[in-house]
Write a protein that holds these residues in place. Sequence first.
Motif, PDB file in Angstrom:
ATOM      1  N   ASP A  17       6.291  -5.431  14.792  1.00 34.44           N
ATOM      2  CA  ASP A  17       4.971  -5.910  13.355  1.00 34.44           C
ATOM      3  C   ASP A  17       5.730  -5.773  12.222  1.00 34.44           C
ATOM      4  O   ASP A  17       5.275  -6.014  11.292  1.00 34.44           O
TER       5      ASP A  17
ATOM      6  N   TYR B  80      12.136  11.398  10.593  1.00 39.30           N
ATOM      7  CA  TYR B  80      12.466  10.175  11.672  1.00 39.30           C
ATOM      8  C   TYR B  80      12.646   8.988  11.161  1.00 39.30           C
ATOM      9  O   TYR B  80      12.536   8.669   9.825  1.00 39.30           O
TER      10      TYR B  80
ATOM     11  N   ILE C 194      12.016   5.336  12.070  1.00 40.21           N
ATOM     12  CA  ILE C 194      11.233   4.592  13.066  1.00 40.21           C
ATOM     13  C   ILE C 194      11.022   3.285  12.502  1.00 40.21           C
ATOM     14  O   ILE C 194      11.139   2.814  11.253  1.00 40.21           O
ATOM     15  N   SER C 195      11.366   2.252  13.537  1.00 43.51           N
ATOM     16  CA  SER C 195      11.254   0.792  13.414  1.00 43.51           C
ATOM     17  C   SER C 195       9.923   0.389  13.312  1.00 43.51           C
ATOM     18  O   SER C 195       9.047   0.823  14.472  1.00 43.51           O
ATOM     19  N   HIS C 196       9.209  -0.677  12.498  1.00 42.60           N
ATOM     20  CA  HIS C 196       7.936  -1.208  12.715  1.00 42.60           C
ATOM     21  C   HIS C 196       8.238  -2.327  13.810  1.00 42.60           C
ATOM     22  O   HIS C 196       7.117  -3.022  14.250  1.00 42.60           O
TER      23      HIS C 196
ATOM     24  N   PHE D 106       4.554  -8.290   9.760  1.00 40.93           N
ATOM     25  CA  PHE D 106       3.375  -7.839   8.630  1.00 40.93           C
ATOM     26  C   PHE D 106       3.689  -7.014   7.425  1.00 40.93           C
ATOM     27  O   PHE D 106       3.462  -7.247   6.504  1.00 40.93           O
ATOM     28  N   PHE D 107       4.968  -6.275   7.656  1.00 42.98           N
ATOM     29  CA  PHE D 107       5.247  -5.466   6.562  1.00 42.98           C
ATOM     30  C   PHE D 107       6.161  -6.277   5.547  1.00 42.98           C
ATOM     31  O   PHE D 107       5.907  -6.104   4.363  1.00 42.98           O
TER      32      PHE D 107
ATOM     33  N   PRO E  46      -2.327  -6.585  13.122  1.00 47.73           N
ATOM     34  CA  PRO E  46      -1.552  -7.414  14.092  1.00 47.73           C
ATOM     35  C   PRO E  46      -1.520  -6.782  15.378  1.00 47.73           C
ATOM     36  O   PRO E  46      -1.288  -5.632  15.354  1.00 47.73           O
ATOM     37  N   LYS E  47      -1.723  -7.465  16.470  1.00 50.03           N
ATOM     38  CA  LYS E  47      -1.558  -7.185  17.800  1.00 50.03           C
ATOM     39  C   LYS E  47      -0.468  -8.046  18.499  1.00 50.03           C
ATOM     40  O   LYS E  47      -0.655  -9.367  18.351  1.00 50.03           O
TER      41      LYS E  47
ATOM     42  N   VAL F 219       2.416   0.836   5.353  1.00 53.23           N
ATOM     43  CA  VAL F 219       1.016   0.164   5.297  1.00 53.23           C
ATOM     44  C   VAL F 219       0.437   0.602   4.050  1.00 53.23           C
ATOM     45  O   VAL F 219      -0.686  -0.218   3.619  1.00 53.23           O
TER      46      VAL F 219
END
Lengths: 447, 198
Positions: free
Chosen positions: B43, B36, B38-40, B46-47, B70-71, B189
């Motif tokens: 967020d 995959y 996949i994009s953060h 944070f990374f 984080p939200k 993470v």
Amino acid sequence: MKKKKRAGSPVYFVSGGVSKFTKARLDLTFAAMIKEATDQMVEDLDLPYRKFLEILRTSRGGTKASYFSDHFTRQLMAGIMGQDIQGFCPLPSNRVEGGGATGGICFQEAYKEIASGALDLCVAFGFETMSHVRTWKGNEFIALASDTNFDYPVGGFYSGYYAMMVTRHMHEFGTTVEQMAMVSVKNHRNAYYNPYAQKREKLTVEDVRKSEMVAWPLTRRDICVMSDGAASCLLVSEKGLWALEKSGAKIRSVVRITGIGRGTDAMRMADRPHGEVELLAWEKKKDYADLKYPGVHSFRAGRFAAKEAYEMAGITNPLEDLDFIELHDAYTSSEIQTYEDLGLCKYGEGGKFVEKGIPFLKGIDYGMPFKSKERLPVNPSGGLIACGHPVGATGLMQGVFSLWQMQGRIKAHFGTGDLQVPKAKRGLWHSHAGTGTYVTVTIGEKA
Amino acid sequence: MNEFLEKEADDLKNLIQGRAKSIPPLVFEHHYEVEYVISHGQDSPFFAGLAFEKLLGTRCVSCEMTYATPKPFCMKCGGKCAWVELPDEGKIHTFTVCHFGSQAFLKETPFILVLVEFEGCGSLMMSRLKGLDPSKAGMDLIGKKVRPAFNPALKEKLELMRKRKIDFKRTEILSPEERALIQRMEIKVSDFWFVPDA
């Protein structure tokens, strides 16, 4: 009892069927397994299958398909394969999914089809074939039902999540691992009398604690197993009931669905708020003056679902008003936490609730003494821990076992009446998705 | 030849009609692999923050609710959230010792998972606890102070970027080359964890 008025026509639950839940069902494909459960549901109505299809086609019949994971099935659009093998095409249908609560949600979606008047008969069928992958790959698939960017990559998996939840419950309320083990003893012992169950064992608290540690404090016997299985439920309107009767169906006791409720909470446990308790009608704010809620020790979605269903069914004292409960015990810890969400006792008293013996059945020897004579049997079938947990079938299986209880037909189906709750008139079944993200509560009453 | 075929057909007929019931379920294996991309997404800061050895949370601009994980939007009031630095130290809210896990993590067992609370934050952060023998983990861990530790490999990645003259503190928008480099940092993470605070 004061009932909260809700729009909608009456909905009756008339028949159900369950395949025996087992580790691997190699003799049937998933679709044929669903047909097996539906066959049983139709046979219980004393109807030839062909006749049943005719009724569905001429009396506004339709279906709902319930399954959790496309990963396990290795088949997208599995729902339609369940639909076609059962001869249900071209009737309306759709798939329902909501993690561990998939079955409970499916049942309620079928309810809504009938209550809204869109359909007069609705078959809710569900399955899961978890044997398609090996156990720890299976755990990985289930872990993908947690936040895959934040929780899964640190090694998060479901037993670990529930373990963290109950560790906090222990810290907050003094709940013990022995109290949790008592739930396992109860459910395994009940299942001893249920031929549909996967694990029929007579255990002691010590057996549970000595069993292999998965995620402290949860041992293998605190945790349900993966299964292959299917279940089907038939819900009808007055008109649908009449159509069945007119065609010669043998209608045994009919159960009216009197309450449905559903709640949700954030996917990540870390995001659960620390606010005030969602109070039930008979609770007071001062009961929980110092409790930060729900945190990770309680399931706000479960409380919300219970509150809705109780208000709709007019239940003000579940211990008095209900005759039995089938609840989602994927973990012994979550059964204890769920007693509290359902208001069977106050938050924090779930451990003592099991210790007193209240959720045990009368007349079954569990090999331990109890402090109280009061009883409200919880998971008389053996629950998920002992019956197995083929996700999409589970919530429907709980419905079927509940129906058989209220029909007084446990002996007819199990071959022995040990698990029959005497004069069971009103029952509650509860379906729950990962760490309490989706929870449904459904209440049925013998009409 | 024809005679042979006829005999074969007879056997086949027998197999299908006469003995079908006694055929055991035939099983097969299917290996399936997928990669995959996949994009953060929103967020991502944070990374990126992990590379600077900083934990970033978010705070609602209207009700000030602070999220340790984080939200982008406030779950209480629906307001927009802005990035904030989390305190350097937190407390263990709850924990478990995993003796099993998903197949991908089995080889790392036993390991400790923790949910950590931070002063001033209304939500928690899940991560591993390292630097403590899992067999020594008990209920007294709850409330213990911890601080984040970061994967040293992140520093190398950051150094590489500094050599390429990417300055994160610069306020103007990153150039396309710089953006492409950061995107390839592959920060997860699991590039940070907690350790007991000595």
